[in-house]
Design a protein around this motif. Structure first.
Motif, short mmCIF file in Angstrom:
data_model
loop_
_atom_site.label_atom_id
_atom_site.label_comp_id
_atom_site.label_asym_id
_atom_site.label_seq_id
_atom_site.Cartn_x
_atom_site.Cartn_y
_atom_site.Cartn_z
N UNK A 253 11.05 -3.16 -5.43
CA UNK A 253 12.03 -3.34 -4.36
C UNK A 253 12.98 -2.16 -4.21
N UNK A 254 13.05 -1.31 -5.21
CA UNK A 254 13.94 -0.16 -5.08
C UNK A 254 13.19 0.97 -4.36
N UNK A 255 13.94 1.96 -3.93
CA UNK A 255 13.36 3.01 -3.10
C UNK A 255 12.29 3.80 -3.86
N UNK A 258 9.15 1.63 -4.41
CA UNK A 258 8.45 1.37 -3.17
C UNK A 258 7.75 2.63 -2.68
N UNK A 259 8.36 3.77 -2.88
CA UNK A 259 7.71 5.02 -2.48
C UNK A 259 6.44 5.24 -3.30
N UNK A 260 6.52 4.94 -4.59
CA UNK A 260 5.33 5.11 -5.43
C UNK A 260 4.23 4.14 -5.02
N UNK A 261 4.63 2.97 -4.63
CA UNK A 261 3.63 1.99 -4.20
C UNK A 261 2.99 2.39 -2.89
N UNK A 262 3.78 2.93 -1.97
CA UNK A 262 3.23 3.38 -0.70
C UNK A 262 2.31 4.58 -0.89
N UNK A 263 2.56 5.39 -1.88
CA UNK A 263 1.70 6.54 -2.15
C UNK A 263 0.42 6.16 -2.86
N UNK A 264 0.28 4.89 -3.19
CA UNK A 264 -0.96 4.45 -3.83
C UNK A 264 -0.93 4.43 -5.32
N UNK A 265 0.20 4.73 -5.92
CA UNK A 265 0.29 4.71 -7.39
C UNK A 265 1.49 3.85 -7.81
#
Length: 334
Positions: A253-255, A258-265
């Motif tokens: 939920x933190x930025x 979430x950025x790591x999740x959007x990048x696929x990792x």
């Protein structure tokens, strides 16, 4: 000179037949068997219409009944007569109940007590009429308070206007109103009374019962924070169940996460967002400590070999330095 034609005889016979329609077909046909010939003879004997010389077809049918000794059946009551009879009987029952129930409330008749409540009914009728108007204005939104335009001014104006109008109609009295006006006023009173009862029933909330929830108690968990016994936050922690299966709770939920999740990792360890730890300030441990096995001491530990030779145990000897009493020692000159 008026000549009686065949169609007139036929029409007269049909009207007599209609007047005898309540009789069985066999009896009716027997009475009308010689009627056309008889009417033709009468028509040949003189002048004038048959109705003027023999009377109306209904009267002639009554004579045929009397001649054949057939009882005369009275005219069937129409719908209006039946309705009027039902109304008369209902009014009689209401008057009887009015007189019978009056003494139970301390009056000779119940209607005497209800007359005292007319002003209250006028006010209630106006308020219910305002509720009904607000119901249609608000697109079917039912409320015990007739709110219009969401303002207190509109609500008060609507209530006061209808209550004053209802009182004005009540004070005029039914004698000053026409027949259809009285019926319309009574019908409107019944409509608003039924509407008020429905609104009162609808405003009563249904009883609530306890319903246990069987959902996931961890559905609101967003992150997991693991601390050691010194209160230090453990990072890169993994949760396993008794069978070694990983336990996945929460969602990044933190930025940063979430950025790591959007990048696929996406992160696969806890916590996802260390900056959101509930205990602050905190120190972190990079990795979960791995317990190291400790050696268990054997039952008989090896000891140094004892020296050989005579027993070195000391013998009982006098203490070379006996305890000195706590007294002053004499000097050399003393």
């Amino acid at each position: 000179m008026t000549v009686i034609s065949g169609p007139e005889i036929t029409r007269y016979v049909e009207q007599v037949r209609a007047a005898l329609a309540d009789l069985p077909p066999a009896v009716r046909d027997e009475l009308l068997e010689d009627l056309p010939e008889h009417l033709a003879e009468i028509a040949a004997e003189g002048e004038g219409p048959l109705a003027d010389r023999l009377g109306s077809p209904a009267a002639y049918a009554a004579e045929l009944r009397a001649a054949a000794n057939v009882p005369v059946k009275g005219p069937a009551p129409n719908l209006d007569d039946r309705i009027a009879g039902v109304v008369r009987r209902t009014r009689g029952q209401i008057r009887a109940a009015d007189t019978r129930l009056g003494p139970l409330i301390g009056y000779s008749q119940v209607s005497d007590f209800l007359r005292l409540l007319r002003p209250a009914w006028w006010v209630l009728r106006g308020y219910l009429a305002a509720m009904l108007v607000a119901f249609f204005v608000n697109d079917g939104s039912l409320s015990l308070v007739p709110i219009v335009d969401g303002t207190i001014f509109g609500t008060l104006f609507l209530i006061v206007a209808f209550v004053v109008g209802s009182i004005w109609l009540g004070r005029r009295g039914p004698d000053r109103l026409g027949r259809w006006q009285r019926r319309g006023l009574h019908a409107a009173g019944i409509v608003v009374a039924v509407f008020g009862f429905v609104a009162l029933v609808d405003s009563d909330p249904p009883p609530t019962y306890y319903q246990p929830t069987y959902g996931d108690p961890y559905s609101e968990v967003r992150d997991v924070y693991v601390y050691d016994e010194q209160g230090r936050l453990i990072q890169n922690a993994r949760l396993l169940d008794q069978d070694g299966r990983p336990i996945r709770l929460g969602r990044a939920w933190c930025e940063e996460a979430m950025r790591a999740e959007m990048e696929g990792s996406p992160k696969r360890t806890y916590p996802y967002c260390p900056e959101g730890a509930p205990i602050k300030p905190f120190s972190t441990v990079p990795e979960a400590p791995t317990p190291t096995p400790t050696s268990v001491p054997s039952e008989a530990a090896p000891t140094d070999p004892a020296p050989t030779g005579p027993d070195p145990s000391p013998t009982a000897t006098a203490d070379p330095s006996p305890a000195t009493p706590d007294v002053p020692e004499p000097t050399a000159t003393g």
